[in-house]
Every structure is written in structure tokens, then in C-alpha cells.
Write a protein that holds these residues in place. Structure first.
Motif, mmCIF file in Angstrom:
data_model
loop_
_atom_site.group_PDB
_atom_site.id
_atom_site.type_symbol
_atom_site.label_atom_id
_atom_site.label_comp_id
_atom_site.label_asym_id
_atom_site.label_seq_id
_atom_site.Cartn_x
_atom_site.Cartn_y
_atom_site.Cartn_z
ATOM 1 N N PHE A 85 -58.954 -18.062 -26.198
ATOM 2 C CA PHE A 85 -57.985 -18.401 -27.234
ATOM 3 C C PHE A 85 -58.259 -17.579 -28.505
ATOM 4 O O PHE A 85 -59.336 -17.020 -28.676
ATOM 5 C CB PHE A 85 -58.068 -19.896 -27.569
ATOM 6 N N VAL B 1 -56.309 -22.097 -19.127
ATOM 7 C CA VAL B 1 -56.545 -20.961 -20.023
ATOM 8 C C VAL B 1 -58.002 -20.972 -20.460
ATOM 9 O O VAL B 1 -58.561 -22.017 -20.777
ATOM 10 C CB VAL B 1 -55.629 -21.042 -21.266
ATOM 11 N N ARG C 288 -53.760 -19.750 -30.248
ATOM 12 C CA ARG C 288 -53.038 -19.604 -28.988
ATOM 13 C C ARG C 288 -53.850 -18.804 -27.967
ATOM 14 O O ARG C 288 -54.793 -18.101 -28.328
ATOM 15 C CB ARG C 288 -51.708 -18.891 -29.244
ATOM 16 N N PRO C 289 -53.471 -18.918 -26.701
ATOM 17 C CA PRO C 289 -54.159 -18.119 -25.663
ATOM 18 C C PRO C 289 -54.048 -16.636 -25.958
ATOM 19 O O PRO C 289 -53.035 -16.160 -26.495
ATOM 20 C CB PRO C 289 -53.404 -18.486 -24.386
ATOM 21 N N TYR D 22 -53.106 -26.520 -21.551
ATOM 22 C CA TYR D 22 -53.840 -25.255 -21.546
ATOM 23 C C TYR D 22 -55.101 -25.366 -20.692
ATOM 24 O O TYR D 22 -56.072 -24.630 -20.905
ATOM 25 C CB TYR D 22 -54.232 -24.873 -22.974
ATOM 26 N N GLU D 23 -55.085 -26.245 -19.722
ATOM 27 C CA GLU D 23 -56.289 -26.508 -18.924
ATOM 28 C C GLU D 23 -56.774 -25.275 -18.142
ATOM 29 O O GLU D 23 -57.971 -25.142 -17.878
ATOM 30 C CB GLU D 23 -56.039 -27.660 -17.952
ATOM 31 N N ARG E 9 -60.307 -27.946 -24.093
ATOM 32 C CA ARG E 9 -58.982 -27.340 -24.036
ATOM 33 C C ARG E 9 -57.906 -28.410 -24.188
ATOM 34 O O ARG E 9 -58.000 -29.476 -23.584
ATOM 35 C CB ARG E 9 -58.797 -26.597 -22.718
ATOM 36 N N ILE F 288 -53.066 -24.227 -32.272
ATOM 37 C CA ILE F 288 -52.330 -25.041 -31.297
ATOM 38 C C ILE F 288 -52.843 -26.473 -31.246
ATOM 39 O O ILE F 288 -52.380 -27.251 -30.412
ATOM 40 C CB ILE F 288 -52.419 -24.426 -29.879
#
Length: 258
Positions: A158, A155, A133-134, A152-153, A148, A210
Motif C-alpha cells: 500500500f 492486497v 491505496r494499493p 483489501y484482504e 488490511r 483508505i
């Protein structure tokens, strides 16, 4: 050679080298692990790939997918459960042909397999895959935009789950070695200790990831696999436990060193 493949090969070589030393110390013939690895490694790679493809078929089959990518092992995608299962079949064949007790082989490789896994996991870093996750933690893993997942583009960092698993694997190796040295645990029982310890870590690490996978009743498929295999390993340890004390002496002439 791709860095992913190099990590896998390095992990295999290190695990086999350490297992060879352990097997010889336990009375096994020199060179046996090398002969066994000729069977176990290809079976393990095949099993790992089959598990990955069968549990994530949507990645390779269906509209817009290229089925031939199922053979592209260099792009990542080796399931440890399939690798251990079919790898064990190959190891059994190799041990039988080499005239070595399969239980002794299982004892020799129990603490070396997680070391090999710890090294192999770094291939995920080079492939920028299977992250979590981020996070804003200082050790967050930077992922390029092309890797990504959807949603989540924007972010950039991770959870480095590959790093967590690598460290956990090293801890598992230390635990298995300690159990085998401190207590009279060997053969398939020591291998079961490795399996049980690994699945505990894999369960919580899998929870952080994720990447898109199949879910059953809200849990990732690999979480269910971890739970079932953990239960099987613990059950085996309970059923096969000795009725007398198993603590090895730590002092005096009877002390045993590894």
C-alpha cells in the motif's frame, strides 16, 4: 515501551529542544520551553485524542465496541488538529506562567513542530495503520493480513502515506525557517505559515488514505478540516500583512542570521 509511543516522545523532545534554542536566540529566558512543554504536551495529547474519538466515535461506541479503548492512546489515534488546538491552550498557560510572550513562543515553535511531527509519524509504520491505496511502486508498504482493511484482504503493498507526510513535514519546516529568515515574518504570522503549508500537504495525503473515516459531501472529514484551516491561516496572513517591504537583507552589516 511501545514503538508508537517512543516515536511520539522522540518527536516532542526534538521539537522542544530546537524550539528552546530558537527562543533563547530571540531573547527568551533559558529553560522556558521546558516549562511551557509541561503544559503544552499533556494538553496536546488530550486534544489530539479527543479530536480522534469525536470524529470517529463508531470505533469506540456502539454494538461490539469497547468504550474503554478510547483511552488506549498507545494503539494510535491522535488528531493533529486537536493536538495543535489544545496544545496551544496549554502553551499559552505555560507562557503566561513563565512570563514569556506567547507570540514569541509561537515564532520559536513554528518550524520545530513539523520536525516533531515528521518523527512522530513513524509510529504509524510500527502500528501498520493509516496507509494509503494499493500500489506496486518500489517503496510500497507491506501490510500484514491482520491489518488490511475489508476489501483489501488480497492486497499486500500500500501507499506509505506516513512516509509522505513525514517528508512533507520536513519540507514545511524548511519553508517556515526560510520565510522567517528571509522575510520579516515572525510571531503568530510565522506560525500561520506553518499551518497553511502543512494543510496543503495533509489535504492530498489524506486523499490517498483508505482507512475508514466519516465523509461529508464525498470528502473525508480531515480534508474539510484542512481546507477550513488553510483558509483561516491564509486569511490571517493577508489581514495582518505589513504595508512596507518585508524582505530581510542578505548582505552587508544588516544581514540577519538564524
Amino acid at each position: 515501551m511501545r514503538a508508537y509511543a517512543l516515536c511520539i516522545i522522540t518527536g516532542i523532545v526534538v521539537a522542544a529542544w530546537l524550539a528552546e534554542r530558537r527562543l533563547v536566540r530571540r531573547g527568551g529566558p533559558p529553560g522556558a520551553i521546558s516549562d511551557i512543554a509541561l503544559w503544552a504536551v499533556p494538553f496536546g495529547i488530550l486534544g489530539g485524542r479527543l479530536y480522534h474519538v469525536l470524529t470517529d466515535p463508531e470505533l469506540y461506541f456502539g454494538a461490539g465496541r469497547n468504550p474503554w479503548n478510547a483511552f488506549a492512546v498507545w494503539n494510535g489515534g491522535l488528531g493533529i488538529w486537536g493536538a495543535v488546538a489544545l496544545g496551544a491552550v496549554g502553551a499559552w498557560i505555560g507562557a503566561h506562567r513563565a512570563g514569556v510572550s506567547f507570540a514569541l513562543v509561537a515564532e520559536a515553535v513554528a518550524p520545530t513542530l513539523p520536525i516533531g511531527q515528521a518523527i512522530g509519524r513513524w509510529g504509524n509504520w510500527f502500528n501498520q495503520e493509516l496507509f494509503g491505496r494499493p500500489t506496486s511502486l518500489p517503496w510500497g508498504l507491506q501490510i500484514s493480513p491482520s491489518h488490511r482493511p475489508v476489501g483489501y484482504e488480497t492486497v499486500t503493498t500500500f501507499q506509505p502515506t506516513f512516509l509522505y507526510e513525514s517528508l512533507w513535514d520536513l519540507g514545511v519546516a524548511a519553508l517556515v525557517w526560510w520565510v522567517g529568515t528571509r522575510f520579516r515574518v515572525g510571531g503568530f504570522r510565522l506560525f500561520a505559515v506553518y499551518v497553511a503549508a502543512y494543510t496543503v500537504g495533509r489535504g492530498w495525503i489524506e486523499y490517498l488514505r483508505i482507512d475508514k473515516v466519516n465523509h461529508i459531501f464525498g470528502l473525508r472529514l480531515n480534508d474539510w478540516t484542512s481546507l477550513l484551516i488553510f483558509a483561516a491561516a491564509v486569511t490571517f496572513l493577508v489581514v495582518t500583512r505589513p504595508k512596507t517591504s518585508t524582505v530581510r537583507p542578505t548582505q552587508g552589516a544588516g544581514a540577519i542570521s538564524d
